[in-house]
Design a protein around this motif. Sequence first.
Motif, PDB file in Angstrom:
ATOM      1  N   TRP A 104      36.373 -76.301 -76.420  1.00  0.00           N
ATOM      2  CA  TRP A 104      36.060 -75.648 -75.154  1.00  0.00           C
ATOM      3  C   TRP A 104      35.843 -74.155 -75.328  1.00  0.00           C
ATOM      4  O   TRP A 104      35.060 -73.549 -74.600  1.00  0.00           O
ATOM      5  CB  TRP A 104      37.183 -75.895 -74.157  1.00  0.00           C
ATOM      6  CG  TRP A 104      37.273 -77.315 -73.674  1.00  0.00           C
ATOM      7  CD1 TRP A 104      36.644 -78.415 -74.207  1.00  0.00           C
ATOM      8  CD2 TRP A 104      38.047 -77.800 -72.563  1.00  0.00           C
ATOM      9  NE1 TRP A 104      36.975 -79.546 -73.495  1.00  0.00           N
ATOM     10  CE2 TRP A 104      37.826 -79.208 -72.489  1.00  0.00           C
ATOM     11  CE3 TRP A 104      38.887 -77.194 -71.651  1.00  0.00           C
ATOM     12  CZ2 TRP A 104      38.447 -79.986 -71.506  1.00  0.00           C
ATOM     13  CZ3 TRP A 104      39.503 -77.980 -70.682  1.00  0.00           C
ATOM     14  CH2 TRP A 104      39.275 -79.364 -70.609  1.00  0.00           C
ATOM     15  N   ALA A 105      36.532 -73.558 -76.290  1.00  0.00           N
ATOM     16  CA  ALA A 105      36.407 -72.112 -76.487  1.00  0.00           C
ATOM     17  C   ALA A 105      34.980 -71.709 -76.830  1.00  0.00           C
ATOM     18  O   ALA A 105      34.535 -70.606 -76.489  1.00  0.00           O
ATOM     19  CB  ALA A 105      37.354 -71.649 -77.593  1.00  0.00           C
ATOM     20  N   GLU A 106      34.252 -72.597 -77.500  1.00  0.00           N
ATOM     21  CA  GLU A 106      32.900 -72.267 -77.943  1.00  0.00           C
ATOM     22  C   GLU A 106      31.906 -72.188 -76.789  1.00  0.00           C
ATOM     23  O   GLU A 106      30.849 -71.579 -76.928  1.00  0.00           O
ATOM     24  CB  GLU A 106      32.426 -73.305 -78.968  1.00  0.00           C
ATOM     25  CG  GLU A 106      33.239 -73.300 -80.262  1.00  0.00           C
ATOM     26  CD  GLU A 106      32.850 -74.445 -81.180  1.00  0.00           C
ATOM     27  OE1 GLU A 106      31.656 -74.749 -81.279  1.00  0.00           O
ATOM     28  OE2 GLU A 106      33.759 -75.043 -81.789  1.00  0.00           O
ATOM     29  N   ALA A 173      40.149 -67.031 -79.345  1.00  0.00           N
ATOM     30  CA  ALA A 173      38.773 -67.540 -79.213  1.00  0.00           C
ATOM     31  C   ALA A 173      37.771 -66.481 -79.643  1.00  0.00           C
ATOM     32  O   ALA A 173      36.770 -66.794 -80.311  1.00  0.00           O
ATOM     33  CB  ALA A 173      38.515 -67.973 -77.774  1.00  0.00           C
ATOM     34  N   LEU A 174      38.013 -65.233 -79.271  1.00  0.00           N
ATOM     35  CA  LEU A 174      37.115 -64.146 -79.682  1.00  0.00           C
ATOM     36  C   LEU A 174      37.114 -63.971 -81.199  1.00  0.00           C
ATOM     37  O   LEU A 174      36.060 -63.823 -81.823  1.00  0.00           O
ATOM     38  CB  LEU A 174      37.520 -62.849 -79.001  1.00  0.00           C
ATOM     39  CG  LEU A 174      37.193 -62.733 -77.514  1.00  0.00           C
ATOM     40  CD1 LEU A 174      37.881 -61.517 -76.908  1.00  0.00           C
ATOM     41  CD2 LEU A 174      35.687 -62.643 -77.309  1.00  0.00           C
ATOM     42  N   LEU A 175      38.297 -63.994 -81.807  1.00  0.00           N
ATOM     43  CA  LEU A 175      38.387 -63.839 -83.260  1.00  0.00           C
ATOM     44  C   LEU A 175      37.761 -65.035 -83.972  1.00  0.00           C
ATOM     45  O   LEU A 175      37.129 -64.879 -85.027  1.00  0.00           O
ATOM     46  CB  LEU A 175      39.846 -63.676 -83.683  1.00  0.00           C
ATOM     47  CG  LEU A 175      40.510 -62.349 -83.292  1.00  0.00           C
ATOM     48  CD1 LEU A 175      41.986 -62.370 -83.668  1.00  0.00           C
ATOM     49  CD2 LEU A 175      39.806 -61.179 -83.967  1.00  0.00           C
ATOM     50  N   SER A 176      37.936 -66.226 -83.417  1.00  0.00           N
ATOM     51  CA  SER A 176      37.337 -67.412 -84.011  1.00  0.00           C
ATOM     52  C   SER A 176      35.810 -67.329 -83.970  1.00  0.00           C
ATOM     53  O   SER A 176      35.127 -67.686 -84.935  1.00  0.00           O
ATOM     54  CB  SER A 176      37.820 -68.658 -83.258  1.00  0.00           C
ATOM     55  OG  SER A 176      37.289 -69.824 -83.827  1.00  0.00           O
ATOM     56  N   LYS A 177      35.285 -66.828 -82.846  1.00  0.00           N
ATOM     57  CA  LYS A 177      33.833 -66.670 -82.730  1.00  0.00           C
ATOM     58  C   LYS A 177      33.329 -65.626 -83.730  1.00  0.00           C
ATOM     59  O   LYS A 177      32.282 -65.806 -84.369  1.00  0.00           O
ATOM     60  CB  LYS A 177      33.469 -66.256 -81.301  1.00  0.00           C
ATOM     61  CG  LYS A 177      31.971 -66.123 -81.049  1.00  0.00           C
ATOM     62  CD  LYS A 177      31.696 -65.710 -79.619  1.00  0.00           C
ATOM     63  CE  LYS A 177      31.963 -66.825 -78.644  1.00  0.00           C
ATOM     64  NZ  LYS A 177      30.969 -67.930 -78.749  1.00  0.00           N
ATOM     65  N   LEU A 178      34.072 -64.546 -83.870  1.00  0.00           N
ATOM     66  CA  LEU A 178      33.667 -63.472 -84.767  1.00  0.00           C
ATOM     67  C   LEU A 178      33.689 -63.923 -86.224  1.00  0.00           C
ATOM     68  O   LEU A 178      32.771 -63.619 -86.998  1.00  0.00           O
ATOM     69  CB  LEU A 178      34.595 -62.267 -84.572  1.00  0.00           C
ATOM     70  CG  LEU A 178      34.270 -61.011 -85.365  1.00  0.00           C
ATOM     71  CD1 LEU A 178      32.937 -60.420 -84.921  1.00  0.00           C
ATOM     72  CD2 LEU A 178      35.378 -59.972 -85.199  1.00  0.00           C
TER      73      LEU A 178
END
Length: 210
Positions: A104-106, A173-178
């Motif tokens: 869901w974070a994506e 979620a932000l760090l995972s995206k980065l």
Amino acid sequence: MNLSPKAQATRQHILDTGYRLVLQKGFAALGLQEILKACAVPKGSFYHYFSSKEAFGCELLQQYVDDYGRKLELLLAEGGNGQQRLMRYWDAWARDPADPAQGWAEECLVVKLAAEVADLSEDMRRVLDDGVQRLLQRIAALVEEGRTDGSLPAGKAALDVARVLYQMWLGAALLSKLSQDRLPLRQAREATEHLLTCGNTAARLSPPND
């Protein structure tokens, strides 16, 4: 707005297409012409359904938060005690039960747009914030449910705990995206389990009252 089934389908097509584009590019960087081209609708048709790009953005966000709420309730309806139901929600951030290849974070517009819309549009900010506040209340209710059924220990006010958890997962979620790595989400899960099962820890980490 009273629309024929065909017009309603066209309006929904614009919203669905716009959602995918916003996830890719953000809102400010997404031009109206790009939306029109992707939807294959003329500008006049767009303005028949939305008075402005901002109005389109508000409707897109409102639909997103409403759909998110329904998706969450379906996830929670699978049963279990309070702790199990709450952890099922956080697990979905990393791996959607309906599509384990993504989480869901994506596809979270809060992760994607929160900072942007806060400066761009007061109306859009309000829609997104209202959705977040409703979600926090639902998370807090799950914490209370777990305390009532004995699956979670007593601790700080449930809404304070909900805020801390949500803030932590947004950051993860932000760090995972980065980093293009799910490690921050896995670490957030470990921290969540520790915080939830240690009442005193939850009390220390919860934000102070204003």
